[in-house]
Scaffold this motif. Structure first.
Motif, mmCIF file in Angstrom:
data_model
loop_
_atom_site.group_PDB
_atom_site.id
_atom_site.type_symbol
_atom_site.label_atom_id
_atom_site.label_comp_id
_atom_site.label_asym_id
_atom_site.label_seq_id
_atom_site.Cartn_x
_atom_site.Cartn_y
_atom_site.Cartn_z
ATOM 1 N N THR A 171 0.827 -1.210 0.000
ATOM 2 C CA THR A 171 0.000 0.000 0.000
ATOM 3 C C THR A 171 0.858 1.255 0.000
ATOM 4 O O THR A 171 0.657 2.173 -0.799
ATOM 5 N N PHE A 211 1.465 3.794 -3.029
ATOM 6 C CA PHE A 211 1.028 5.144 -2.657
ATOM 7 C C PHE A 211 2.074 6.163 -3.078
ATOM 8 O O PHE A 211 1.771 7.187 -3.697
ATOM 9 N N TYR A 265 -2.548 0.693 -6.417
ATOM 10 C CA TYR A 265 -2.644 1.266 -5.069
ATOM 11 C C TYR A 265 -4.009 0.994 -4.447
ATOM 12 O O TYR A 265 -4.106 0.608 -3.268
#
Length: 331
Positions: free
Chosen positions: A251, A255, A274
């Motif tokens: 993540t 990101f 993402y």
């Protein structure tokens, strides 16, 4: 709501992933499973911490706050389930979109920092049991948790003040934080997101690895013969590292990569990765009860009493007397 919603032309790649069954079927299925499993487990954990164990040690303070953070996220999951199942069409307004998104980010940040705090507390209790008695107090643990909540909320301020809903005319839907066309981010990409990843992932990950490596090395000493403490610490270490690597690692990586390449041709595909990794990260809410189980011997005892209803409190006390001293002490 129409006046607040940004209208924009979306690329074919974005239109494709917004129609993808990965978002409209797989994502709501994951959220549903997490909701059904995590909600009762974390509610039970909170009741045990408050009513049975009571908040008398720093470890319990950190675990209680972790359970509360999970509950705040899980109770909002029905909004995500409805949103995804409706073809990524958000009908609850800009304000609710911001609130749900901010809570999601706060949960991830709080979870990471609280798990790091648990690892530090575990390290001190095992490696420096006597020296750390003055440091490891319940009041200081609460101060640490208050700081963690404040920092986590502050980190989400850019999302709170930015417009997150976007009207997709091609699909006749309004999405919530599902495209890169968000107002207010253009001038803060590099500095904000690199600092964000460093504070809320890289540094905690390094500290956690160091603490558990030191804890396991200390427990490997021949002086510690019992396997209870070793097995619980190893289980705790494996669970936390699994959450870091599988739930939070992808993540945070996507990101950062997304916002560093937001204007690149592959930026939309990076954003889809993402979104999917963020969906998978919600599984951490189901894994956190394993941390409670491994991190507190008393939690194990009360869970056992709930599952085996025939056992009385006297039975547990009798069994508890047969356990090693460190296990009875809840180390």
């Amino acid at each position: 709501m129409g006046d607040e919603t940004n209208r924009t032309s979306i690329s074919e790649d974005v239109l494709a992933y917004l129609r993808s069954p990965w978002l409209t079927k797989f994502a709501p299925a994951v959220y549903t499973v997490v909701f059904l499993i995590s909600l009762p487990l974390n509610l039970t954990a909170i009741m045990i911490f408050l009513c049975k164990i009571q908040v008398k040690t720093p470890a319990v303070v950190f675990m209680l706050n972790l359970a509360v953070a999970d509950i705040l996220l899980v109770v909002l999951m029905p909004f995500e389930i409805i949103y995804r199942s409706s073809g990524n069409h958000w009908v609850m307004g800009e304000g609710m979109c911001r609130f749900v998104t901010v809570v999601s980010f706060c949960n991830m940040n709080c979870s990471i920092l609280l798990m790091t705090s648990i690892s530090v507390d575990r390290f001190l209790s095992v490696v420096y049991p006597m020296q750390s008695l003055l440091w490891r107090t319940v009041s200081r643990a609460w101060y640490v948790c208050l700081f963690i909540w404040m920092v986590s909320i502050a980190s989400a301020v850019p999302l709170l003040i930015s417009q997150l809903t976007v009207r997709i005319d091609q699909l006749n839907i309004t999405v919530c934080y599902d495209t890169t066309a968000h107002k207010g981010f253009e001038t803060i990409y590099f500095h904000y997101f690199t600092a964000y990843i460093s504070i809320f992932f890289l540094l905690p990950f390094i500290v956690t690895i160091f603490c558990y490596a030191g804890t396991i090395r200390s427990l490997s000493s021949p002086k510690i013969e019992s396997t209870f403490k070793k097995s619980r610490s190893v289980c705790l270490c494996i669970t936390v590292l699994f959450e870091f690597i599988i739930c939070f690692g992808p993540t945070n990586t996507f990101f950062l990569l997304n916002y560093l390449n937001i204007n690149k041709p592959f930026g939309d595909s990076m954003y889809f990765a993402y979104i999917m990794s963020f969906t998978i990260s919600s599984i951490s809410c189901c894994l956190d009860p394993v941390i409670y189980y491994c991190g507190s011997s008393k939690f194990v005892k009360y869970i056992y009493s709930l599952v085996c209803c025939g056992k009385t409190e006297a039975d547990h006390k009798q069994k508890d007397r047969r356990l090693p001293v460190f296990y009875r002490a809840g180390i």
